[in-house]
Design a protein around this motif. Structure first.
Motif, PDB file in Angstrom:
ATOM      1  N   GLN A   1     -18.880   3.299   1.529  1.00  0.00           N
ATOM      2  CA  GLN A   1     -18.724   3.053   3.120  1.00  0.00           C
ATOM      3  C   GLN A   1     -19.653   3.922   3.345  1.00  0.00           C
ATOM      4  OE1 GLN A   1     -14.390   5.074   3.942  1.00  0.00           O
ATOM      5  NE2 GLN A   1     -13.435   3.492   4.709  1.00  0.00           N
TER       6      GLN A   1
ATOM      7  N   LYS B   1     -15.831 -17.543  12.663  1.00  0.00           N
ATOM      8  CA  LYS B   1     -16.652 -17.182  12.722  1.00  0.00           C
ATOM      9  C   LYS B   1     -17.571 -16.420  11.926  1.00  0.00           C
ATOM     10  CE  LYS B   1     -14.857 -14.654  17.111  1.00  0.00           C
ATOM     11  NZ  LYS B   1     -14.196 -13.299  17.777  1.00  0.00           N
TER      12      LYS B   1
ATOM     13  N   PRO C   1     -20.312  -4.606   8.147  1.00  0.00           N
ATOM     14  CA  PRO C   1     -18.952  -4.451   8.240  1.00  0.00           C
ATOM     15  C   PRO C   1     -18.909  -3.122   9.007  1.00  0.00           C
ATOM     16  CG  PRO C   1     -19.841  -4.012   5.667  1.00  0.00           C
ATOM     17  CD  PRO C   1     -21.026  -4.281   6.428  1.00  0.00           C
ATOM     18  N   ALA C   2     -17.590  -3.166   9.562  1.00  0.00           N
ATOM     19  CA  ALA C   2     -16.934  -2.350   9.449  1.00  0.00           C
ATOM     20  C   ALA C   2     -15.901  -1.879   8.080  1.00  0.00           C
ATOM     21  CB  ALA C   2     -15.720  -2.568  10.539  1.00  0.00           C
ATOM     22  N   THR C   3     -15.949  -0.897   8.393  1.00  0.00           N
ATOM     23  CA  THR C   3     -15.350   0.373   7.360  1.00  0.00           C
ATOM     24  C   THR C   3     -14.156   0.484   7.654  1.00  0.00           C
ATOM     25  OG1 THR C   3     -16.421   2.526   8.142  1.00  0.00           O
ATOM     26  CG2 THR C   3     -17.330   1.099   7.046  1.00  0.00           C
ATOM     27  N   THR C   4     -13.077   0.437   9.061  1.00  0.00           N
ATOM     28  CA  THR C   4     -12.019   0.178   8.985  1.00  0.00           C
ATOM     29  C   THR C   4     -11.390  -0.881   8.969  1.00  0.00           C
ATOM     30  OG1 THR C   4     -12.711   1.628  10.975  1.00  0.00           O
ATOM     31  CG2 THR C   4     -11.896   2.803   9.655  1.00  0.00           C
ATOM     32  N   GLU C   5     -10.130  -1.028   8.901  1.00  0.00           N
ATOM     33  CA  GLU C   5      -9.608  -2.525   9.041  1.00  0.00           C
ATOM     34  C   GLU C   5     -10.412  -3.639   8.319  1.00  0.00           C
ATOM     35  OE1 GLU C   5      -6.716  -2.394  10.223  1.00  0.00           O
ATOM     36  OE2 GLU C   5      -6.522  -1.505  11.712  1.00  0.00           O
TER      37      GLU C   5
ATOM     38  N   LYS D   1     -25.953   6.193   5.472  1.00  0.00           N
ATOM     39  CA  LYS D   1     -25.756   7.703   5.210  1.00  0.00           C
ATOM     40  C   LYS D   1     -26.632   8.054   3.663  1.00  0.00           C
ATOM     41  CE  LYS D   1     -24.023   8.307   8.610  1.00  0.00           C
ATOM     42  NZ  LYS D   1     -25.257   8.747   9.900  1.00  0.00           N
TER      43      LYS D   1
ATOM     44  N   ASP E   1       1.104  -1.002  -0.125  1.00  0.00           N
ATOM     45  CA  ASP E   1       0.030   0.351   0.200  1.00  0.00           C
ATOM     46  C   ASP E   1       0.522   1.163  -0.328  1.00  0.00           C
ATOM     47  OD1 ASP E   1       0.674  -0.588   2.767  1.00  0.00           O
ATOM     48  OD2 ASP E   1      -1.136   0.359   3.466  1.00  0.00           O
TER      49      ASP E   1
ATOM     50  N   ASP F   1     -17.138   3.588  12.080  1.00  0.00           N
ATOM     51  CA  ASP F   1     -17.639   3.558  10.930  1.00  0.00           C
ATOM     52  C   ASP F   1     -18.685   4.800  10.667  1.00  0.00           C
ATOM     53  OD1 ASP F   1     -15.766   1.894  10.734  1.00  0.00           O
ATOM     54  OD2 ASP F   1     -17.043  -0.361  11.670  1.00  0.00           O
TER      55      ASP F   1
ATOM     56  N   ARG G   1      -6.711   2.941  17.278  1.00  0.00           N
ATOM     57  CA  ARG G   1      -7.120   2.414  15.985  1.00  0.00           C
ATOM     58  C   ARG G   1      -7.741   1.083  16.570  1.00  0.00           C
ATOM     59  NH1 ARG G   1      -6.852   3.386  10.140  1.00  0.00           N
ATOM     60  NH2 ARG G   1      -7.319   0.866  10.140  1.00  0.00           N
TER      61      ARG G   1
ATOM     62  N   GLU H   1     -11.038 -17.177  11.812  1.00  0.00           N
ATOM     63  CA  GLU H   1     -11.726 -17.986  13.592  1.00  0.00           C
ATOM     64  C   GLU H   1     -12.746 -18.839  13.421  1.00  0.00           C
ATOM     65  OE1 GLU H   1     -10.809 -15.266  15.929  1.00  0.00           O
ATOM     66  OE2 GLU H   1      -9.296 -15.334  16.267  1.00  0.00           O
TER      67      GLU H   1
ATOM     68  N   SER I   1     -14.459  -2.227  15.788  1.00  0.00           N
ATOM     69  CA  SER I   1     -15.498  -2.804  15.649  1.00  0.00           C
ATOM     70  C   SER I   1     -15.561  -3.795  16.439  1.00  0.00           C
ATOM     71  CB  SER I   1     -16.419  -2.012  14.864  1.00  0.00           C
ATOM     72  OG  SER I   1     -16.263  -2.954  13.399  1.00  0.00           O
ATOM     73  N   ASP I   2     -14.817  -5.393  15.846  1.00  0.00           N
ATOM     74  CA  ASP I   2     -15.521  -6.541  15.812  1.00  0.00           C
ATOM     75  C   ASP I   2     -14.500  -7.061  16.939  1.00  0.00           C
ATOM     76  OD1 ASP I   2     -17.149  -6.588  14.256  1.00  0.00           O
ATOM     77  OD2 ASP I   2     -15.875  -7.207  12.205  1.00  0.00           O
ATOM     78  N   TYR I   3     -13.330  -6.852  17.159  1.00  0.00           N
ATOM     79  CA  TYR I   3     -12.000  -7.167  17.870  1.00  0.00           C
ATOM     80  C   TYR I   3     -12.082  -6.355  18.688  1.00  0.00           C
ATOM     81  CZ  TYR I   3     -12.838 -10.500  14.830  1.00  0.00           C
ATOM     82  OH  TYR I   3     -13.733 -11.477  13.254  1.00  0.00           O
TER      83      TYR I   3
ATOM     84  N   GLU J   1     -15.200   5.797  -1.279  1.00  0.00           N
ATOM     85  CA  GLU J   1     -15.920   6.724  -0.407  1.00  0.00           C
ATOM     86  C   GLU J   1     -17.558   6.265  -0.575  1.00  0.00           C
ATOM     87  OE1 GLU J   1     -15.029  10.662  -0.893  1.00  0.00           O
ATOM     88  OE2 GLU J   1     -13.054  10.319  -0.236  1.00  0.00           O
TER      89      GLU J   1
ATOM     90  N   GLN K   1     -10.656   5.624  -5.202  1.00  0.00           N
ATOM     91  CA  GLN K   1     -10.619   5.750  -3.390  1.00  0.00           C
ATOM     92  C   GLN K   1     -12.670   6.764  -3.789  1.00  0.00           C
ATOM     93  OE1 GLN K   1      -9.084   6.804  -0.742  1.00  0.00           O
ATOM     94  NE2 GLN K   1     -10.625   8.261   0.403  1.00  0.00           N
TER      95      GLN K   1
ATOM     96  N   THR L   1      -9.724 -12.200   9.905  1.00  0.00           N
ATOM     97  CA  THR L   1      -9.725 -12.874  11.026  1.00  0.00           C
ATOM     98  C   THR L   1     -10.852 -13.543  11.165  1.00  0.00           C
ATOM     99  OG1 THR L   1      -8.572 -10.712  11.744  1.00  0.00           O
ATOM    100  CG2 THR L   1      -9.594 -12.462  13.730  1.00  0.00           C
ATOM    101  N   ALA L   2     -12.219 -13.013  10.666  1.00  0.00           N
ATOM    102  CA  ALA L   2     -13.891 -13.937  10.700  1.00  0.00           C
ATOM    103  C   ALA L   2     -13.422 -15.178  10.790  1.00  0.00           C
ATOM    104  CB  ALA L   2     -14.969 -12.975  10.452  1.00  0.00           C
TER     105      ALA L   2
ATOM    106  N   GLY M   1     -15.637   7.398   4.200  1.00  0.00           N
ATOM    107  CA  GLY M   1     -15.976   9.074   3.108  1.00  0.00           C
ATOM    108  C   GLY M   1     -14.542   9.499   2.995  1.00  0.00           C
TER     109      GLY M   1
ATOM    110  N   ASN N   1     -10.374  -7.404   9.810  1.00  0.00           N
ATOM    111  CA  ASN N   1     -11.352  -8.244  10.091  1.00  0.00           C
ATOM    112  C   ASN N   1     -12.311  -9.431   9.556  1.00  0.00           C
ATOM    113  OD1 ASN N   1     -11.066  -5.826  11.925  1.00  0.00           O
ATOM    114  ND2 ASN N   1     -12.911  -4.974  12.171  1.00  0.00           N
TER     115      ASN N   1
END
Lengths: 427, 328
Positions: free
Chosen positions: A399, A268, A251-255, A405, A82, B185, B159, A266, B164-166, A396, A392, A262-263, B275, A259
């Motif tokens: 997300q 999950k 879903p989470a939008t960061t990480e 939103k 990245d 989020d 961070r 494991e 949110s999950d872990y 956005e 990008q 991992t799910a 965003g 995530n």
């Protein structure tokens, strides 16, 4: 300053013309190189693979290269994928610190080429038997009719799933359509308590849904932006529906990537979309100690077809390299069918040469065997310099959609506006 | 230094006689040559390190320079410079875009909230720690700790806490039977989250500065006030606050400028997302400058606008303080 620039350019050109390596860059065709094994010097290679799981294979290849070319020393530098693009642009523009060879993502290649950072490779030692490459990855190495890179590995997205969880939910086979995907995910949740599908909120991972409805981001042939098409609105609605129906937990939008991984690892979550590069990491997870528990299937089809994007990596040479002849040999060596077969055998990255798939070692790697037919249906993206910038705005939008939103139609309207700012002379 | 020496000299000259103009500069030079000689190296270094990049940035902001047209020769590739002078186009485009005003509004909210909390909490902690209490030095060390942690380490730790999950925070919420929150989020919670991180990082500096200020207030004032029967709140308002005034005005101005340009927290904790909701002006300028085909002209224009806003702020702030009798 502007008056100084041409002067500086003249000085630089003179310096190059005078120096010996400048003579080399004016590229006498490959055939006139007397003896390739006589090249010497040091070259630097920026690798972008994961240093722990993938790096050792590439370092072993470098050892083999140095054994074959004893007078060449390769300096291996691992740059996170990245960050490589930005760091290469900075170094190449500054004229200092850029590597001789870079592992360039398929979408970066045309951008680097358009900015003048890459050495044209047509008719050089770097390119060997071009017809032997898969057409999709090969198309990513061209810009304005010239070749600027050689395909190293290719990839696409597939549906990766936990066979045990699917079986518990009463499904022996992987879902083939989005409708089946939704049903399977809901069954998994109802019968096993695990989540059905873990989504990764990223533009690249949205493309299978878009292609599945017959949509696309751009119509390159007609120079038109088509991101806000009815097909794409359907695709976005499909994703929104997967989330709202509970088939995919919000879903989470960061990480998001980490995530989802991992799910799956494991147990999950039962299913994710991901590519062959993730396999070596997935097999480290406790659910997949027994590798046979991981199922790999083509991405489920939308209303039109099943289609995932073509990804992958090329090897390109920095135009300002001080040792272009050695770089040519290095690129040639790293993209031979033998080198690709070794990579495929050890770390499951997909070869770009058709002949490599015939290698017995490659045929012995079940991941490659499963991914090959998926690869054949993959959709090459438009390889244009702006290609990398399209992600990008789409991210956005994705997300905003996930965050609840924006309505699907509004998401694409906004992406469309931003694309018009990037692709100024497109319709 | 240079300015004040020059000003004094000029004022002195002016007082002596205005008709004697041609000789003024020479006389100033001959009288103060040593001062000029002393500061010359500093002036040269400043000009090279600050003046030149600044001038070049301002110039670029008036062109349409991008990575694609700035011109270069790399090996066999020769790309001529084709960028042009476009006057104030970049500024007009930025100032007429809704995006700029959106980002400005959030940047102002971010700055005011952060600095307000920095100052309030920092002052509160400083007052507490200024008393004689057990383990005071332990508390001081613990409270200064966030400041010693590099910003990027802090950002990554937070961070992780927010995941949110872990993440740890949601883990605690779940343990208490509450629903998990997607901290980064949702635009609102993401904004609260970045402010919390920045407050955590910024409070120690304020606290230390205030503590220094508190210790410079003579204890006799408090004794006298106590003898006069002033209660704790009256003593705080009449002695502590005025006594801290000089320190406060300096650290608030500094804090405002720092927070306004607090790049690493936003960039590393949320990357401006979800965003581009948490993107402040500097992170947006960075995105212009360092992603895709780099827009040098556009990001330079953003930079100049940010600089001008801060200069205006600093001048206005100092003028207000001076009109209130501050010697600053």
């Amino acid at each position: 300053m502007r008056r100084l620039l041409p002067a500086a350019a003249v000085v630089a050109a003179l310096a190059l013309a005078v120096s010996a390596c400048g003579g080399g860059t004016t590229a006498p065709p490959a055939t006139t190189v007397s003896d390739p094994s006589k090249v010497s010097g040091e070259i630097t290679w920026w690798d972008t693979t994961r240093p722990d799981s993938e790096g050792p294979t590439f370092q072993a290849l470098i050892k083999a290269f140095e054994a074959k070319y004893p007078q060449v020393k390769v300096k291996y530098v691992n740059v996170p994928s990245d960050q490589a693009q930005g760091q290469f642009q900075t170094a190449a523009q500054a004229g200092a610190g850029a590597p001789d060879v870079i592992r360039s993502e398929v979408a970066w290649t045309s951008q680097f080429a358009s900015l003048g950072y890459l050495q044209p490779l047509d008719g050089t030692r770097a390119v060997d038997d071009e017809a032997g490459f898969l057409p999709g990855p090969l198309s990513s190495t061209k810009y304005n009719g010239k070749t600027y890179a050689v395909p190293q590995v290719t990839d696409t997205l597939a549906l990766l799933y936990n066979k045990r969880l699917l079986k518990q939910a009463g499904h022996e086979a992987a879902p083939k359509t989005i409708a089946e995907l939704k049903q399977t995910a809901l069954d998994v949740q109802a019968k096993t308590g695990a989540e059905g599908l873990a989504l990764n909120v990223d533009s690249y991972f949205l493309l299978p849904f878009i292609y599945g409805e017959g949509g696309d981001l751009l119509d390159v042939a007609n120079k038109k932006i088509v991101v806000n098409s009815p097909a794409n609105v359907r695709a976005i609605q499909t994703v929104a529906d997967l989330i709202s129906s509970g088939a995919a937990p919000k879903p989470a939008t960061t990480e998001s990537y980490a995530n989802a991984m991992t799910a799956l690892k494991e147990g999950k979550a039962a299913m994710i979309y991901n590519g062959p590069w993730s396999l070596s990491e997935i097999y480290q997870g406790k659910e997949f100690k027994d590798r046979k528990n991981l199922g790999i299937a083509p991405v489920p089809a939308g209303s039109v077809k099943a289609g995932a994007p073509t990804g992958g990596w090329n090897l390109a040479i920095y135009a300002g390299s001080k040792n272009i002849p050695a770089a040519y040999e290095f690129v040639r060596f790293m993209t031979t069918a033998e080198a690709q077969a070794k990579i495929a055998k050890e770390i499951s990255l997909l070869p770009t040469r058709t002949s490599a798939y015939a290698d017995p070692d490659v045929q012995g790697n079940s991941d490659v065997v499963v991914f090959k037919p998926i690869m054949d249906t993959a959709v090459p993206r438009p390889w244009i310099p702006e290609g990398g910038q399209l992600f990008q705005p789409l991210l956005e939008g994705y997300q905003a959609l996930v965050g609840g939103k924006s309505a699907p139609a509004d998401v694409l309207k906004k992406v469309d506006e931003q694309y018009r700012g990037i692709m100024k002379d497109w319709g | 230094m240079a300015v004040s020496t020059g000003r004094v000299a000029a004022a002195g000259e002016g007082a002596r006689g205005r008709h004697d103009r041609p000789g003024r500069l020479r006389r100033a030079l001959s009288a103060h040559w040593y001062a000029w000689a002393m500061i010359a190296p500093v002036v040269v270094v400043m000009a090279v390190l600050i003046g030149w990049p600044l001038a070049r940035g301002v110039y670029l902001s008036l062109t349409d320079a991008t990575e694609a047209n700035i011109g270069r020769t790399i090996g066999v590739n020769v790309i001529p410079a084709t960028y042009e002078f476009v006057g104030l186009d970049n500024y007009l485009r930025i100032l007429t875009s809704g995006l700029f005003w959106d980002k400005l509004a959030w940047t102002v909210v971010w700055t005011v909230v952060c600095v307000g909390l920095h100052y309030g909490i920092g002052l509160g902690l400083a007052v507490m720690l200024n008393r004689r209490l057990r383990f005071r030095s332990v508390y001081r060390v613990l409270l200064i700790l966030p400041w010693a942690v590099p910003a990027f380490v802090a950002a990554f730790v937070w961070r992780y806490l927010y995941n949110s999950d872990y993440g740890v925070i949601n883990g605690l919420l779940k343990a208490a039977g509450l629903p998990a929150v997607g901290w980064l989020d949702d635009p609102t919670t993401a904004k609260i989250a970045v402010i919390a991180v920045n407050v955590w990082i910024g409070v120690p500096f304020m606290m230390v500065a205030m503590l220094g200020g508190l210790q410079s207030i003579p204890a006799e004032l408090y004794e006298a006030a106590e003898v006069d029967g002033a209660n704790a709140w009256q003593r705080f308002r009449a002695i502590t606050l005025p006594g801290l005034r000089q320190v406060s005005s300096t650290v608030i101005l500094l804090g405002t400028i720092w927070t306004f340009n607090m790049f690493p927290i936003i960039f590393l904790v949320t990357r401006g997302g979800p965003g581009s909701e948490t993107e402040i002006l500097v992170t947006y300028a960075f995105r212009e400058a360092f992603t895709g085909v780099r827009n040098y002209a556009g990001s330079a224009a953003w930079g100049v606008i940010i600089l001008l806003m801060l200069v205006v702020l600093a001048i206005g702030y100092r003028r207000t303080l001076r009109s209130q009798g501050d010697p600053w």
